[in-house]
Enzyme design. Structure first.
Site, PDB file in Angstrom:
ATOM      1  CE  LYS A  33       4.961  -5.607  -0.803  1.00 37.21           C
ATOM      2  NZ  LYS A  33       5.967  -6.055   0.038  1.00 37.21           N
ATOM      3  NE  ARG A 108       0.050  -9.183   0.489  1.00 33.97           N
ATOM      4  CZ  ARG A 108       0.888  -8.353   1.160  1.00 33.97           C
ATOM      5  NH1 ARG A 108       1.847  -8.925   2.005  1.00 33.97           N
ATOM      6  NH2 ARG A 108       0.612  -7.349   1.121  1.00 33.97           N
ATOM      7  NE  ARG A 148       7.094  -0.244   7.405  1.00 35.40           N
ATOM      8  CZ  ARG A 148       6.571  -1.375   6.566  1.00 35.40           C
ATOM      9  NH1 ARG A 148       6.817  -0.969   5.360  1.00 35.40           N
ATOM     10  NH2 ARG A 148       6.244  -2.262   7.248  1.00 35.40           N
ATOM     11  NE  ARG A 181       2.654  -1.747   8.384  1.00 30.72           N
ATOM     12  CZ  ARG A 181       2.886  -2.368   6.899  1.00 30.72           C
ATOM     13  NH1 ARG A 181       3.006  -1.609   6.056  1.00 30.72           N
ATOM     14  NH2 ARG A 181       3.062  -3.749   6.820  1.00 30.72           N
ATOM     15  NE  ARG A 192       4.520  -7.823   7.610  1.00 25.46           N
ATOM     16  CZ  ARG A 192       5.096  -6.602   7.883  1.00 25.46           C
ATOM     17  NH1 ARG A 192       5.429  -6.583   9.186  1.00 25.46           N
ATOM     18  NH2 ARG A 192       5.382  -5.787   6.710  1.00 25.46           N
TER      19      ARG A 192
HETATM   20  P1  AP5 Z   1       8.542  -0.256   2.333  1.00 29.63           P
HETATM   21  O1  AP5 Z   1       8.447   0.537   1.001  1.00 29.63           O
HETATM   22  O2  AP5 Z   1       7.537   0.300   3.368  1.00 29.63           O
HETATM   23  O3  AP5 Z   1       8.318  -1.782   2.125  1.00 29.63           O
HETATM   24  P2  AP5 Z   1       7.242  -2.629   1.700  1.00 29.63           P
HETATM   25  O4  AP5 Z   1       7.731  -3.548   0.523  1.00 29.63           O
HETATM   26  O5  AP5 Z   1       5.845  -1.730   1.309  1.00 29.63           O
HETATM   27  O6  AP5 Z   1       6.845  -3.276   3.137  1.00 29.63           O
HETATM   28  P3  AP5 Z   1       5.492  -3.678   3.786  1.00 29.63           P
HETATM   29  O7  AP5 Z   1       5.774  -3.949   5.016  1.00 29.63           O
HETATM   30  O8  AP5 Z   1       4.593  -2.564   3.456  1.00 29.63           O
HETATM   31  O9  AP5 Z   1       5.119  -5.050   2.932  1.00 29.63           O
HETATM   32  P4  AP5 Z   1       4.186  -5.944   3.271  1.00 29.63           P
HETATM   33  O10 AP5 Z   1       3.739  -6.900   2.088  1.00 29.63           O
HETATM   34  O11 AP5 Z   1       4.614  -7.001   4.464  1.00 29.63           O
HETATM   35  O12 AP5 Z   1       2.874  -4.951   3.878  1.00 29.63           O
HETATM   36  P5  AP5 Z   1       1.520  -4.695   3.292  1.00 29.63           P
HETATM   37  O13 AP5 Z   1       1.213  -3.209   4.014  1.00 29.63           O
HETATM   38  O14 AP5 Z   1       1.448  -4.762   2.155  1.00 29.63           O
HETATM   39  O15 AP5 Z   1       9.893  -0.084   3.006  1.00 29.63           O
HETATM   40  C1  AP5 Z   1      10.162  -0.771   4.126  1.00 29.63           C
HETATM   41  C2  AP5 Z   1      11.350   0.068   4.806  1.00 29.63           C
HETATM   42  O16 AP5 Z   1      12.509   0.056   4.097  1.00 29.63           O
HETATM   43  C3  AP5 Z   1      10.987   1.644   5.191  1.00 29.63           C
HETATM   44  O17 AP5 Z   1      11.258   1.981   6.267  1.00 29.63           O
HETATM   45  C4  AP5 Z   1      11.905   2.346   3.762  1.00 29.63           C
HETATM   46  O18 AP5 Z   1      11.984   3.591   4.067  1.00 29.63           O
HETATM   47  C5  AP5 Z   1      12.933   1.553   3.723  1.00 29.63           C
HETATM   48  N1  AP5 Z   1      13.354   1.282   2.369  1.00 29.63           N
HETATM   49  C6  AP5 Z   1      12.764   1.175   1.213  1.00 29.63           C
HETATM   50  N2  AP5 Z   1      13.422   1.014  -0.095  1.00 29.63           N
HETATM   51  C7  AP5 Z   1      14.845   1.295   0.633  1.00 29.63           C
HETATM   52  C8  AP5 Z   1      15.815   1.665   0.240  1.00 29.63           C
HETATM   53  N3  AP5 Z   1      16.492   1.232  -1.287  1.00 29.63           N
HETATM   54  N4  AP5 Z   1      17.253   1.775   0.848  1.00 29.63           N
HETATM   55  C9  AP5 Z   1      17.101   1.934   2.096  1.00 29.63           C
HETATM   56  N5  AP5 Z   1      15.816   1.978   2.830  1.00 29.63           N
HETATM   57  C10 AP5 Z   1      14.828   1.608   2.157  1.00 29.63           C
HETATM   58  O19 AP5 Z   1       0.564  -5.818   4.098  1.00 29.63           O
HETATM   59  C11 AP5 Z   1       0.264  -5.766   5.537  1.00 29.63           C
HETATM   60  C12 AP5 Z   1      -0.796  -6.830   5.959  1.00 29.63           C
HETATM   61  O20 AP5 Z   1      -2.106  -6.827   5.300  1.00 29.63           O
HETATM   62  C13 AP5 Z   1      -0.291  -8.342   5.553  1.00 29.63           C
HETATM   63  O21 AP5 Z   1       0.700  -9.034   6.477  1.00 29.63           O
HETATM   64  C14 AP5 Z   1      -1.572  -8.972   5.308  1.00 29.63           C
HETATM   65  O22 AP5 Z   1      -2.084  -9.270   6.672  1.00 29.63           O
HETATM   66  C15 AP5 Z   1      -2.610  -7.833   4.875  1.00 29.63           C
HETATM   67  N6  AP5 Z   1      -2.474  -7.884   3.341  1.00 29.63           N
HETATM   68  C16 AP5 Z   1      -2.009  -6.913   2.558  1.00 29.63           C
HETATM   69  N7  AP5 Z   1      -2.215  -7.131   1.268  1.00 29.63           N
HETATM   70  C17 AP5 Z   1      -3.086  -8.568   1.337  1.00 29.63           C
HETATM   71  C18 AP5 Z   1      -3.358  -9.332   0.158  1.00 29.63           C
HETATM   72  N8  AP5 Z   1      -3.201  -9.084  -0.953  1.00 29.63           N
HETATM   73  N9  AP5 Z   1      -4.137 -10.592   0.793  1.00 29.63           N
HETATM   74  C19 AP5 Z   1      -4.154 -10.826   1.927  1.00 29.63           C
HETATM   75  N10 AP5 Z   1      -3.851  -9.961   3.156  1.00 29.63           N
HETATM   76  C20 AP5 Z   1      -3.230  -8.835   2.659  1.00 29.63           C
HETATM   77 MG    MG Z   2       4.086  -1.376   2.038  1.00 26.61          MG
END
Ligand code: AP5
Ligand code: MG
Length: 238
Positions: A33, A108, A148, A181, A192
């Protein structure tokens, strides 16, 4: 300016004069994402709003919200809807969101989705959301999460297995030491994924049911996936 450069410039102006509106990027942890949102903002010139990034910024500043979020995030649990909705409401009041924005990781839960739908329905002239869900299989997600590394200064995202920086442990853009992270452990990833299955998959079904929804395969070159998302959003906006 050469004719091809001016054609590119005119394409860009064309894109920037259209109104992309609110775009939701949904998907499991590690589905790409954040990586994709960083590509999409170059195309549309609208802000990338990641609730995960906003919560981590609150944690780093030591705000009350950040203190509550820290433990929940480390364990891979969700932050309560009321707190996240309030944080998003404040961000959406910023003037840079007028032409649209990319929401990454929000909504979410069905509660967050119904809050967002209600807010947009009462906003005069707002376009309805277009939602894109990125699909990647479980084993690939685990590899992406454990590999990552991110730049704490500019937010660039790398992967030690799949998309490594040019110099080990350092950001290509600004040379800052990359960080791992706290929630990128296998244990937190499993939690997660549990939250994702129980609370976020119903959100995906909600937007699928409303139409203006596309699912893209997130396994492939980053630029090709981004091009697929742009094409899907433009088709859904017609
Ligand atoms: P990346 O782009 O970082 O993936 P992502 O989908 O953004 O993954 P996240 O871990 O950030 O998602 P998440 O939803 O768990 O975390 P968030 O920060 O939103 O890519 C991942 C890896 O893959 C990287 O190393 C990248 O280089 C690699 N990659 C990407 N595309 C690739 C490709 N095509 N080919 C090869 N490699 C590739 O949330 C974290 C926490 O915050 C949650 O667990 C929760 O506690 C809280 N939170 C956040 N939002 C909310 C909400 N709306 N409500 C409640 N709690 C929330
Ligand atoms: Mg992210």
């Amino acid at each position: 300016m050469s004719s091809s450069a001016s054609a590119v410039e005119s394409d860009r102006e064309q894109v920037l004069t259209t109104t992309p509106g609110p775009i939701l990027v949904l998907g499991a942890p590690g589905s790409g994402k954040g990586t994709q949102a960083k590509e999409l903002i170059k195309h549309w010139g609208i802000p990338h709003i990641s609730t995960g990034d906003l919560l981590r910024a609150n944690r780093d500043r030591g705000t009350d919200l950040g203190k509550i979020a820290d433990g929940l995030m480390k364990r891979g649990e969700l932050v309560p809807d009321s707190l996240v909705n309030e944080m998003v409401a404040a961000r959406l009041k910023e003037p840079d969101t007028a032409r649209g924005y990319i929401l990454d990781g929000f909504p979410r839960t069905l509660g967050q989705a119904s809050w967002l739908d209600g807010r947009l329905a009462t906003q005069k002239g707002s376009l309805p959301v277009v939602a894109v869900s990125i699909h990647v299989d479980y084993n690939q997600l685990l590899r992406r999460i454990t590999g990552r590394r991110t730049c704490p200064a500019c937010g660039a995202i790398y992967n030690i297995y799949l998309n490594p920086p040019k110099k080990d442990g350092l950001c290509d853009v600004d040379g800052t030491t990359l960080v791992h992270r706290a929630d990128d452990t296998e244990e937190a990833f499993k939690e997660r994924m549990r939250s994702y299955g129980a609370l976020t998959e119903p959100v995906i079904e909600h937007y699928r049911g409303l139409g203006r929804f596309a699912e893209v395969d997130g396994d492939g070159p980053i630029a090709a996936i981004a091009a697929g998302i742009v094409a899907a959003v433009e088709r859904l906006r017609q």
